[in-house]
Design an enzyme around this catalytic site. Structure first.
Site, PDB file in Angstrom:
ATOM      1  N   LEU A  60       7.416 -29.527 -12.463  1.00  0.00           N
ATOM      2  CA  LEU A  60       6.779 -28.926 -13.641  1.00  0.00           C
ATOM      3  C   LEU A  60       6.166 -29.956 -14.569  1.00  0.00           C
ATOM      4  O   LEU A  60       5.280 -29.635 -15.359  1.00  0.00           O
ATOM      5  CB  LEU A  60       7.786 -28.054 -14.402  1.00  0.00           C
ATOM      6  CG  LEU A  60       8.075 -26.675 -13.813  1.00  0.00           C
ATOM      7  CD1 LEU A  60       9.063 -25.935 -14.697  1.00  0.00           C
ATOM      8  CD2 LEU A  60       6.797 -25.857 -13.634  1.00  0.00           C
ATOM      9  N   GLU A  61       6.634 -31.185 -14.510  1.00  0.00           N
ATOM     10  CA  GLU A  61       6.098 -32.250 -15.376  1.00  0.00           C
ATOM     11  C   GLU A  61       4.900 -32.972 -14.749  1.00  0.00           C
ATOM     12  O   GLU A  61       4.197 -33.724 -15.418  1.00  0.00           O
ATOM     13  CB  GLU A  61       7.177 -33.274 -15.707  1.00  0.00           C
ATOM     14  CG  GLU A  61       8.202 -32.805 -16.733  1.00  0.00           C
ATOM     15  CD  GLU A  61       9.152 -31.787 -16.152  1.00  0.00           C
ATOM     16  OE1 GLU A  61       9.696 -32.037 -15.055  1.00  0.00           O
ATOM     17  OE2 GLU A  61       9.334 -30.727 -16.761  1.00  0.00           O
ATOM     18  N   CYS A  83       8.888 -32.137  -4.347  1.00  0.00           N
ATOM     19  CA  CYS A  83       9.512 -31.219  -3.397  1.00  0.00           C
ATOM     20  C   CYS A  83      10.288 -30.173  -4.172  1.00  0.00           C
ATOM     21  O   CYS A  83      11.154 -30.523  -4.994  1.00  0.00           O
ATOM     22  CB  CYS A  83      10.448 -31.984  -2.469  1.00  0.00           C
ATOM     23  SG  CYS A  83      11.263 -30.925  -1.262  1.00  0.00           S
ATOM     24  N   HIS A  91      13.825 -19.212 -10.375  1.00  0.00           N
ATOM     25  CA  HIS A  91      13.207 -20.415 -10.949  1.00  0.00           C
ATOM     26  C   HIS A  91      12.287 -21.101  -9.942  1.00  0.00           C
ATOM     27  O   HIS A  91      11.288 -21.724 -10.320  1.00  0.00           O
ATOM     28  CB  HIS A  91      14.289 -21.384 -11.435  1.00  0.00           C
ATOM     29  CG  HIS A  91      13.732 -22.437 -12.350  1.00  0.00           C
ATOM     30  ND1 HIS A  91      13.969 -23.770 -12.168  1.00  0.00           N
ATOM     31  CD2 HIS A  91      12.936 -22.339 -13.439  1.00  0.00           C
ATOM     32  CE1 HIS A  91      13.331 -24.459 -13.118  1.00  0.00           C
ATOM     33  NE2 HIS A  91      12.715 -23.612 -13.902  1.00  0.00           N
ATOM     34  N   ASN A 115      -2.829 -32.226  -3.999  1.00  0.00           N
ATOM     35  CA  ASN A 115      -1.530 -31.638  -4.317  1.00  0.00           C
ATOM     36  C   ASN A 115      -0.586 -31.745  -3.116  1.00  0.00           C
ATOM     37  O   ASN A 115      -0.754 -31.034  -2.131  1.00  0.00           O
ATOM     38  CB  ASN A 115      -1.692 -30.174  -4.723  1.00  0.00           C
ATOM     39  CG  ASN A 115      -0.383 -29.572  -5.204  1.00  0.00           C
ATOM     40  OD1 ASN A 115       0.681 -30.210  -5.111  1.00  0.00           O
ATOM     41  ND2 ASN A 115      -0.435 -28.369  -5.731  1.00  0.00           N
TER      42      ASN A 115
HETATM   43  N1  LIG Z   1      14.385 -27.111  -8.770  1.00  0.00           N
HETATM   44  C1  LIG Z   1      13.429 -28.108  -8.719  1.00  0.00           C
HETATM   45  C2  LIG Z   1      12.856 -28.626  -9.875  1.00  0.00           C
HETATM   46  N2  LIG Z   1      13.232 -28.148 -11.087  1.00  0.00           N
HETATM   47  C3  LIG Z   1      13.004 -28.901 -12.313  1.00  0.00           C
HETATM   48  C4  LIG Z   1      11.621 -28.600 -12.941  1.00  0.00           C
HETATM   49  O1  LIG Z   1      10.589 -29.143 -12.139  1.00  0.00           O
HETATM   50  C5  LIG Z   1      11.537 -29.256 -14.313  1.00  0.00           C
HETATM   51  O2  LIG Z   1      11.735 -30.651 -14.191  1.00  0.00           O
HETATM   52  C6  LIG Z   1      12.585 -28.705 -15.272  1.00  0.00           C
HETATM   53  O3  LIG Z   1      12.480 -27.287 -15.309  1.00  0.00           O
HETATM   54  C7  LIG Z   1      12.416 -29.268 -16.686  1.00  0.00           C
HETATM   55  O4  LIG Z   1      11.150 -28.945 -17.181  1.00  0.00           O
HETATM   56  N3  LIG Z   1      11.904 -29.583  -9.799  1.00  0.00           N
HETATM   57  C8  LIG Z   1      11.510 -30.082  -8.578  1.00  0.00           C
HETATM   58  O5  LIG Z   1      10.652 -30.971  -8.529  1.00  0.00           O
HETATM   59  N4  LIG Z   1      12.065 -29.584  -7.444  1.00  0.00           N
HETATM   60  C9  LIG Z   1      13.018 -28.612  -7.457  1.00  0.00           C
HETATM   61  O6  LIG Z   1      13.514 -28.181  -6.372  1.00  0.00           O
HETATM   62  C1  LIG Z   2      13.422 -24.674  -7.424  1.00  0.00           C
HETATM   63  C2  LIG Z   2      14.494 -24.604  -8.431  1.00  0.00           C
HETATM   64  O1  LIG Z   2      14.287 -24.589  -9.625  1.00  0.00           O
HETATM   65  C3  LIG Z   2      15.845 -24.406  -7.871  1.00  0.00           C
HETATM   66  O2  LIG Z   2      16.182 -25.544  -7.092  1.00  0.00           O
HETATM   67  C4  LIG Z   2      16.894 -24.237  -8.952  1.00  0.00           C
HETATM   68  O3  LIG Z   2      18.020 -23.743  -8.267  1.00  0.00           O
HETATM   69  P1  LIG Z   2      18.647 -22.337  -8.750  1.00  0.00           P
HETATM   70  O4  LIG Z   2      17.559 -21.293  -8.581  1.00  0.00           O
HETATM   71  O5  LIG Z   2      19.824 -22.094  -7.804  1.00  0.00           O
HETATM   72  O6  LIG Z   2      19.057 -22.507 -10.176  1.00  0.00           O
END
Ligand SMILES: Nc1c(NC[C@H](O)[C@H](O)[C@H](O)CO)[nH]c(=O)[nH]c1=O
Ligand SMILES: CC(=O)[C@@H](O)COP(=O)(O)O
Length: 167
Positions: A60-61, A83, A91, A115
């Site tokens: 997201l960043e 990834c 989420h 991307n």
């Molecule tokens: N679950 C994953 C995330 N989650 C974190 C978000 O990307 C972000 O950093 C957070 O919500 C704070 O703003 N990020 C990934 O890159 N991969 C994941 O599987």
């Molecule tokens: C992609 C995500 O944000 C995920 O890895 C977070 O895991 P959860 O949905 O079990 O909180």
């Protein structure tokens, strides 16, 4: 072939005036990220371009980091790497959809971006796509950015611009 965005579309090669690319990687899964960065490095160097790599916490960043760097006007293109693996909640959908849509919007506003943020169900799927000798999605994302840089140079710029780039 490793690194090709598409088997039938050879990556551009640059002779002189090497493009500068910024790789923005979210090492949420460090081993996966490292493999994709390696693939991107190899693709960029083979094309005669240069690269710098920065890290952000998560996918997201990545778009915001690209916007910050784009406005600094120091890079010709960007490679987004990361990834996202589905968890228990919705989420996953937010992270995937919002990061990819933001990257696309930045592209429409003038940034040359490849991307390479993986959106997968499990680590096995991530590994198959991250490994350079495998699907090499990091190299493919770098190849995509290089294609857009070459296109930008081929078409040049005009007073009629869609998108925003600080003068
Ligand atoms: N679950 C994953 C995330 N989650 C974190 C978000 O990307 C972000 O950093 C957070 O919500 C704070 O703003 N990020 C990934 O890159 N991969 C994941 O599987
Ligand atoms: C992609 C995500 O944000 C995920 O890895 C977070 O895991 P959860 O949905 O079990 O909180």
């Amino acid at each position: 072939m490793a690194g090709q965005a598409h088997e039938s579309l050879p990556t551009p090669r640059f002779e002189g005036d090497a493009p500068r690319l910024l790789i923005v990687v979210a090492p949420y899964y460090r081993d996966i990220a490292d493999q994709m960065v390696a693939g991107a490095h190899a693709e960029i160097e083979a094309a005669g371009a240069t690269h710098q790599t920065i890290e952000v916490p998560g996918a997201l960043e990545v778009p915001t980091a690209i916007r910050i760097a784009f406005n600094a006007d120091k890079f010709d293109g960007f490679v987004a790497l990361g990834c996202v693996i589905r968890g228990e909640t919705t989420h996953y959908d937010t992270v995937c959809n919002d990061s990819s849509r933001a990257i696309t919007l930045l592209g429409l506003q003038g940034a040359c971006i490849g991307n390479g943020i993986l959106t997968v169900e499990n680590m096995d799927q991530a590994q198959a796509r991250a490994e350079v000798a495998g699907q090499n999605k990091g190299g493919g994302a770098a190849a995509a950015a290089l294609h857009l840089i070459a296109l930008t140079r081929a078409f040049g710029s005009s007073s009629k611009k869609v998108g925003f780039r600080p003068e």
